[in-house]
Scaffold this motif. Structure first.
Motif, short mmCIF file in Angstrom:
data_model
loop_
_atom_site.label_atom_id
_atom_site.label_comp_id
_atom_site.label_asym_id
_atom_site.label_seq_id
_atom_site.Cartn_x
_atom_site.Cartn_y
_atom_site.Cartn_z
N GLU A 83 0.82 -1.21 0.00
CA GLU A 83 0.00 0.00 0.00
C GLU A 83 0.85 1.26 0.00
O GLU A 83 0.39 2.34 0.40
CB GLU A 83 -0.97 -0.03 1.18
N GLY A 84 2.11 1.13 -0.43
CA GLY A 84 2.93 2.31 -0.69
C GLY A 84 3.94 2.69 0.37
O GLY A 84 4.86 3.48 0.10
N GLU A 85 3.81 2.14 1.59
CA GLU A 85 4.70 2.59 2.65
C GLU A 85 6.15 2.18 2.39
O GLU A 85 7.07 2.99 2.54
CB GLU A 85 4.25 2.02 4.00
N TYR A 86 6.36 0.94 1.97
CA TYR A 86 7.72 0.47 1.68
C TYR A 86 8.38 1.33 0.60
O TYR A 86 9.49 1.82 0.76
CB TYR A 86 7.67 -0.99 1.24
N GLN A 87 7.67 1.53 -0.51
CA GLN A 87 8.27 2.28 -1.62
C GLN A 87 8.53 3.73 -1.23
O GLN A 87 9.57 4.29 -1.59
CB GLN A 87 7.35 2.22 -2.84
N GLU A 88 7.63 4.33 -0.47
CA GLU A 88 7.84 5.71 -0.04
C GLU A 88 9.06 5.83 0.86
O GLU A 88 9.89 6.74 0.69
CB GLU A 88 6.59 6.21 0.69
N ARG A 89 9.19 4.93 1.82
CA ARG A 89 10.35 4.96 2.70
C ARG A 89 11.64 4.68 1.92
O ARG A 89 12.68 5.29 2.18
CB ARG A 89 10.19 3.93 3.82
N THR A 99 14.93 7.13 1.55
CA THR A 99 16.29 6.67 1.86
C THR A 99 17.20 6.86 0.65
O THR A 99 18.36 7.28 0.79
CB THR A 99 16.27 5.19 2.26
N ARG A 100 16.69 6.58 -0.53
CA ARG A 100 17.47 6.73 -1.75
C ARG A 100 17.96 8.17 -1.91
O ARG A 100 19.11 8.42 -2.26
CB ARG A 100 16.62 6.30 -2.95
N LEU A 139 16.21 0.81 5.07
CA LEU A 139 15.36 1.93 5.42
C LEU A 139 15.89 2.74 6.60
O LEU A 139 15.32 3.79 6.92
CB LEU A 139 13.95 1.43 5.72
N THR A 140 16.94 2.27 7.26
CA THR A 140 17.52 3.03 8.38
C THR A 140 18.92 3.56 8.05
O THR A 140 19.63 3.98 8.96
CB THR A 140 17.56 2.17 9.65
N ILE A 141 19.31 3.55 6.77
CA ILE A 141 20.62 4.10 6.41
C ILE A 141 20.69 5.59 6.78
O ILE A 141 21.71 6.07 7.30
CB ILE A 141 20.91 3.91 4.91
N ALA A 142 19.62 6.31 6.55
CA ALA A 142 19.63 7.74 6.88
C ALA A 142 19.81 7.95 8.38
O ALA A 142 20.46 8.92 8.82
CB ALA A 142 18.33 8.40 6.40
N ASP A 143 19.25 7.05 9.20
CA ASP A 143 19.45 7.14 10.65
C ASP A 143 20.92 6.94 10.99
O ASP A 143 21.46 7.62 11.88
CB ASP A 143 18.61 6.07 11.36
N ALA A 144 21.58 6.03 10.29
CA ALA A 144 23.01 5.80 10.54
C ALA A 144 23.83 7.02 10.16
O ALA A 144 24.74 7.43 10.89
CB ALA A 144 23.48 4.58 9.76
#
Length: 390
Positions: free
Chosen positions: A46-52, A56-57, A267-272
């Motif tokens: 429903e779009g959440e994976y692709q949006e996140r 991140t990209r 999806l947590t690369i930006a957090d790193a």
């Protein structure tokens, strides 16, 4: 060391092999997993994976100087190398050459051998000296191995066993576009200044779980705009015929969905990136400068303890460095020398000792990150000289 989960009873001098992830990033990874498991259908379809993933990209693209349209995620740099080589197999003819150096990471050299064999091509090897005096020796060694049949150069940005920052910029400038350059930059982002667009190579793949300190299983592949047609993931899936509804075009469709997996590391690369940036008052420029200074200090300590000359100039060192050791008296065929186990078991020091280039020759490689201190390398030198004297 409170930001990290590393065992305080062990001296960790091997960041280069597997990285280390700050505790807060692992918390963010678990939060993603909890969200995903609460309703996997909603998360993926429903779009959440692709949006996140797209968010991140954009963060990773900004960090490495890439355009998001050309950047996709893979689990490790080896997968990126395999994907490029598999995609290029149809363009190879019998007798064409894939060129590597004798410092190439074993897994990726294997991928080159397999792809070449499928196409009737051959893998040729440029012999790069180590120790060496300056980067021109690398350039000369590679260029002298190029022939009229060379189609691809696969080269590390930073070599694994020997820890050399390779002159890929000069090689790209000399070889592209006649020879496609595939840069295995597994160690580069987060260790050295690295801009994939400015580099100009056809393909760049790199790990995020090493010097960028993401969770394990996160890496990227960037493809230059003129090389994107015909590029596929090594795992062919829905995106091959447009079956995955990515809005990022052909390249994203090939890589954004290759089957159900846990994408939390991506999806947590930006957090790193944010977590490590906050560890130094000067942000990422300060981080890279600090870990390089630590590494050079550690190398100097080892050089003095071993009574040897620097095996490479300082401008070819980032945050990993290798020093040659006396030949092993108990040399076998294993990649890791028994001295590595002795340092671990007797001295609680994790540091790789590679059999390189062939037995009985070997090198010891140190790494540095913000959880290390200069005293760590003094302890290593003391333990090393004790083991070598036995």
């Amino acid at each position: 060391m409170t930001a990290w989960l590393l065992d305080p009873e062990v001296l960790h001098l091997n960041h280069g092999s597997f990285g280390a992830t700050p505790a807060g990033v692992l918390d963010a990874q678990q939060a993603i997993r909890t969200r995903m498991e609460a309703n996997p259908t909603r998360f993926f379809l429903e779009g959440e994976y692709q949006e996140r993933l797209d968010d991140t990209r954009r963060a990773v693209a900004q960090f490495v100087g890439a355009d998001p349209a050309g950047l996709v995620f893979v689990t490790n740099a080896t997968t990126g190398v395999n994907s490029v080589l598999r995609s290029l197999e149809p363009s190879l003819s019998p007798g064409d050459e894939i060129l590597v150096t004798d410092h190439e990471y074993n897994a990726c050299a294997n991928a080159a051998v397999v792809s070449a064999s499928r196409a009737g091509a051959v893998v040729t090897t440029a012999a790069v000296p180590f120790p060496l005096g300056d980067r021109s020796e690398v350039v000369d060694a590679v260029l002298s191995a190029v022939t009229e049949r060379t189609r691809i150069l696969l080269i590390d940005a930073v070599t694994s066993a020997t820890g050399l920052v390779m002159p890929v910029d000069e090689l790209v400038a000399r070889l592209e576009p006649d020879v496609r350059v595939l840069v295995d930059a597994a160690h580069a982002p987060g260790m050295i200044d690295f801009d994939v667009t400015a580099l100009g190579a056809s393909y760049v793949t790199a790990n995020c779980h090493k010097w960028m300190c993401s969770a394990k299983g996160a890496a990227f592949l960037w493809v230059r705009p003129d090389r994107r047609d015909g590029m596929h993931h090594a795992v062919v899936s829905h995106g091959y015929n447009g079956g995955w509804p990515s809005e990022g075009g052909h390249l994203h469709a090939q890589f954004d969905w290759t089957g159900t997996h846990d994408p939390a590391a991506w999806l947590t690369i930006a957090d790193a990136l944010a977590a490590v940036e906050a560890m130094h008052p000067e942000g990422w420029p300060g981080v890279k400068a600090a870990i390089r200074e630590l590494c050079l200090t550690g190398r100097d300590v080892l050089i003095e303890a071993l009574g040897i000359e620097p095996p490479a100039p300082a401008d070819m060192i980032g945050a990993i460095a290798s020093v040659p050791l006396p030949p092993a008296g108990n040399a076998g065929s294993a990649i890791f020398d028994p001295l590595m186990a002795a340092l671990r078991d007797r001295h609680r020091i994790e540091v790789p000792v590679f059999t390189w280039p062939v037995p009985p020759d070997r090198v010891l490689r140190i790494s540095a990150h913000l959880y290390n201190r200069s005293d760590d390398y003094e302890l290593l030198a003391k333990a090393l000289t004790t083991e070598l004297a036995d």
